[in-house]
Design a protein around this motif. Sequence first.
Motif, mmCIF file in Angstrom:
data_model
loop_
_atom_site.group_PDB
_atom_site.id
_atom_site.type_symbol
_atom_site.label_atom_id
_atom_site.label_comp_id
_atom_site.label_asym_id
_atom_site.label_seq_id
_atom_site.Cartn_x
_atom_site.Cartn_y
_atom_site.Cartn_z
ATOM 1 N N THR A 1 49.231 41.802 37.037
ATOM 2 C CA THR A 1 47.930 41.329 36.866
ATOM 3 C C THR A 1 46.744 42.896 36.753
ATOM 4 O O THR A 1 45.798 42.328 36.146
ATOM 5 C CB THR A 1 47.353 40.148 37.960
ATOM 6 N N GLY A 2 47.153 43.887 37.256
ATOM 7 C CA GLY A 2 45.541 44.414 37.848
ATOM 8 C C GLY A 2 45.136 44.788 38.852
ATOM 9 O O GLY A 2 44.128 44.434 39.011
ATOM 10 N N LEU A 3 45.112 43.292 40.194
ATOM 11 C CA LEU A 3 44.419 42.690 40.849
ATOM 12 C C LEU A 3 45.092 43.830 42.192
ATOM 13 O O LEU A 3 46.121 44.358 41.755
ATOM 14 C CB LEU A 3 44.615 41.721 40.969
ATOM 15 N N LEU A 4 44.638 43.792 43.161
ATOM 16 C CA LEU A 4 44.607 44.023 44.733
ATOM 17 C C LEU A 4 46.065 43.373 44.717
ATOM 18 O O LEU A 4 46.228 42.356 44.920
ATOM 19 C CB LEU A 4 43.310 43.920 45.766
ATOM 20 N N ASN A 5 46.610 44.498 45.455
ATOM 21 C CA ASN A 5 47.648 44.089 46.132
ATOM 22 C C ASN A 5 47.801 43.261 47.125
ATOM 23 O O ASN A 5 46.620 43.455 48.109
ATOM 24 C CB ASN A 5 49.372 44.967 46.260
ATOM 25 N N ARG A 6 49.237 42.358 48.032
ATOM 26 C CA ARG A 6 48.792 42.231 49.433
ATOM 27 C C ARG A 6 47.663 43.091 50.431
ATOM 28 O O ARG A 6 47.239 42.477 51.211
ATOM 29 C CB ARG A 6 49.730 41.062 49.969
ATOM 30 N N ARG A 7 48.097 44.295 50.491
ATOM 31 C CA ARG A 7 48.656 45.301 51.354
ATOM 32 C C ARG A 7 46.920 45.870 50.840
ATOM 33 O O ARG A 7 46.124 46.072 51.942
ATOM 34 C CB ARG A 7 48.943 46.113 51.374
ATOM 35 N N ALA A 8 45.896 46.118 49.692
ATOM 36 C CA ALA A 8 45.234 46.429 49.574
ATOM 37 C C ALA A 8 43.646 45.248 49.921
ATOM 38 O O ALA A 8 43.290 45.465 50.527
ATOM 39 C CB ALA A 8 44.897 46.746 47.971
ATOM 40 N N PHE A 9 44.147 44.147 50.038
ATOM 41 C CA PHE A 9 43.179 43.125 50.163
ATOM 42 C C PHE A 9 43.050 43.346 50.869
ATOM 43 O O PHE A 9 42.306 42.561 51.698
ATOM 44 C CB PHE A 9 44.252 41.721 49.164
ATOM 45 N N GLU A 10 44.648 42.724 52.199
ATOM 46 C CA GLU A 10 44.063 42.611 53.432
ATOM 47 C C GLU A 10 42.837 43.405 53.693
ATOM 48 O O GLU A 10 42.605 43.659 55.314
ATOM 49 C CB GLU A 10 45.042 42.516 54.318
ATOM 50 N N PHE B 1 35.034 33.208 39.239
ATOM 51 C CA PHE B 1 34.342 34.360 39.905
ATOM 52 C C PHE B 1 33.884 35.081 39.772
ATOM 53 O O PHE B 1 33.158 35.406 38.927
ATOM 54 C CB PHE B 1 35.510 34.638 41.007
ATOM 55 N N ARG B 2 33.152 35.889 41.241
ATOM 56 C CA ARG B 2 31.652 36.550 40.205
ATOM 57 C C ARG B 2 32.340 37.729 40.554
ATOM 58 O O ARG B 2 33.036 38.316 40.938
ATOM 59 C CB ARG B 2 30.532 36.325 41.396
ATOM 60 N N GLN B 3 31.480 38.884 40.261
ATOM 61 C CA GLN B 3 31.815 40.101 40.003
ATOM 62 C C GLN B 3 31.673 40.482 41.250
ATOM 63 O O GLN B 3 32.937 41.663 41.632
ATOM 64 C CB GLN B 3 30.870 41.358 39.134
ATOM 65 N N ALA B 4 31.110 40.464 41.587
ATOM 66 C CA ALA B 4 31.655 40.680 43.454
ATOM 67 C C ALA B 4 32.505 39.921 44.155
ATOM 68 O O ALA B 4 33.106 40.655 44.898
ATOM 69 C CB ALA B 4 29.852 39.992 44.423
ATOM 70 N N ASP B 5 33.575 38.987 43.471
ATOM 71 C CA ASP B 5 34.408 38.437 44.821
ATOM 72 C C ASP B 5 36.000 39.777 44.800
ATOM 73 O O ASP B 5 35.690 39.738 43.359
ATOM 74 C CB ASP B 5 34.324 36.743 44.128
ATOM 75 N N VAL B 6 36.469 39.036 45.249
ATOM 76 C CA VAL B 6 37.396 40.559 45.179
ATOM 77 C C VAL B 6 38.563 39.861 44.940
ATOM 78 O O VAL B 6 38.683 38.661 45.861
ATOM 79 C CB VAL B 6 37.829 41.328 46.789
ATOM 80 N N ILE B 7 39.446 40.009 44.196
ATOM 81 C CA ILE B 7 40.630 39.061 44.063
ATOM 82 C C ILE B 7 41.654 40.136 44.213
ATOM 83 O O ILE B 7 41.860 41.033 43.532
ATOM 84 C CB ILE B 7 40.610 38.069 42.123
ATOM 85 N N GLY B 8 43.325 39.188 45.003
ATOM 86 C CA GLY B 8 44.258 39.405 44.879
ATOM 87 C C GLY B 8 45.124 39.124 44.452
ATOM 88 O O GLY B 8 45.175 37.273 44.707
ATOM 89 N N ARG B 9 46.469 39.511 44.116
ATOM 90 C CA ARG B 9 47.646 38.585 44.060
ATOM 91 C C ARG B 9 48.690 39.045 45.532
ATOM 92 O O ARG B 9 48.890 39.857 45.694
ATOM 93 C CB ARG B 9 48.841 39.388 42.710
ATOM 94 N N TRP B 10 48.429 37.708 45.759
ATOM 95 C CA TRP B 10 49.121 37.031 47.442
ATOM 96 C C TRP B 10 50.651 37.541 46.990
ATOM 97 O O TRP B 10 51.222 37.790 48.397
ATOM 98 C CB TRP B 10 48.593 35.977 48.179
#
Length: 350
Positions: free
Chosen positions: A194-203, A257-266
């Motif tokens: 997906t190109g989203l943050l992975n779980r570790r990076a999101f944490e 979501f807003r550009q400032a919001d942080v989305i990740g794949r859990w």
Amino acid sequence: MPSNLDVCSAEYEEQRLQALADYQILDTPEESAFDDIVEVASLICEAPIAVVTFVDRDRQWFKSEKGLGVRETLLDVSICAHAILQPGLFIVPDTTQDPRFANNPLVTGEPHLRFYAGALLESHDGYPLGTLCVLDYQPRELTERQRFALQALANQVVAHMELMQAHREQAELIRELEATRHELAKRAATDPLTGLLNRRAFEQRLNQEVALIQRGAPPAALMLIDLDHFKRVNDALGHQAGDEVLVRFTDLCREAFRQADVIGRWGGEEFVVMLPRATVAEARHAADRLHQLLATTPMRDDISSPLFITASIGVCSLTGSSDLDGCLQKTDELLYRAKAQGRNRTVCES
């Protein structure tokens, strides 16, 4: 060294010009290192004019000069163009007595050059680039010590050019390594599908936000999203189709979501969103936007019946007193409450 025949060939001249270009010296600003060498050459050789010159395709260009007042001249009046055709020192004791230069406008007219001595500047692979030369208004000779010093100074010119080239190559290597490091860090933090943050990076990003909130930043909201009955998509259409649905859902999240919001794949079909400076009510509005997009946007429309999916969402607040693990657990509980209530809905902490 190339043979005389090679020296006269167009191919050799192109190779020589390429060697000169590789040093990236032409048309660069004046530099004290070269100016100092010119000053020393002038002093040692007792010459009013001293020049570091490079022979280009149709001109000679001066990296540093003393006594001339110009930065380049046409090649057809260049004595240095003759000097680069032979190794070592090229000395003309009296230009008016040399048939090659007697009619040169720099000899017959201003500045009336009568003496020339040039030490060859050679690339590391033997191509002549130009000279370190001294000139005078009177016919004369150089002593043996002056000849030796002029060649030694010419060697220093080339050594400094080699050092500059090495610095450029080192700087380029550092830039490439930094770009590679950045790319590796990005890959380590990114979900490849997906190109989203992975779980570790999101944490890690979540920890940073909690630390900011504890220092006085406004509260945030945390959202956990699970795609309803996603296993049925994989079972009916295959895992490749399932991956395409996940990518399409990611696009809808970026829209909702807003550009400032942080989305990740859990993990799997679970996604997580951290909304900085947002209340639970504001996060609820963002979740409603996502539900509306899911209701009107088919995940696949290349099949007989367009595929729509729904999602269950849990939302809680992040405050200065939040315990991160406890907050994640609470959001997970709210998500499962949404599922228990019939899915395709959002449940927020009260």
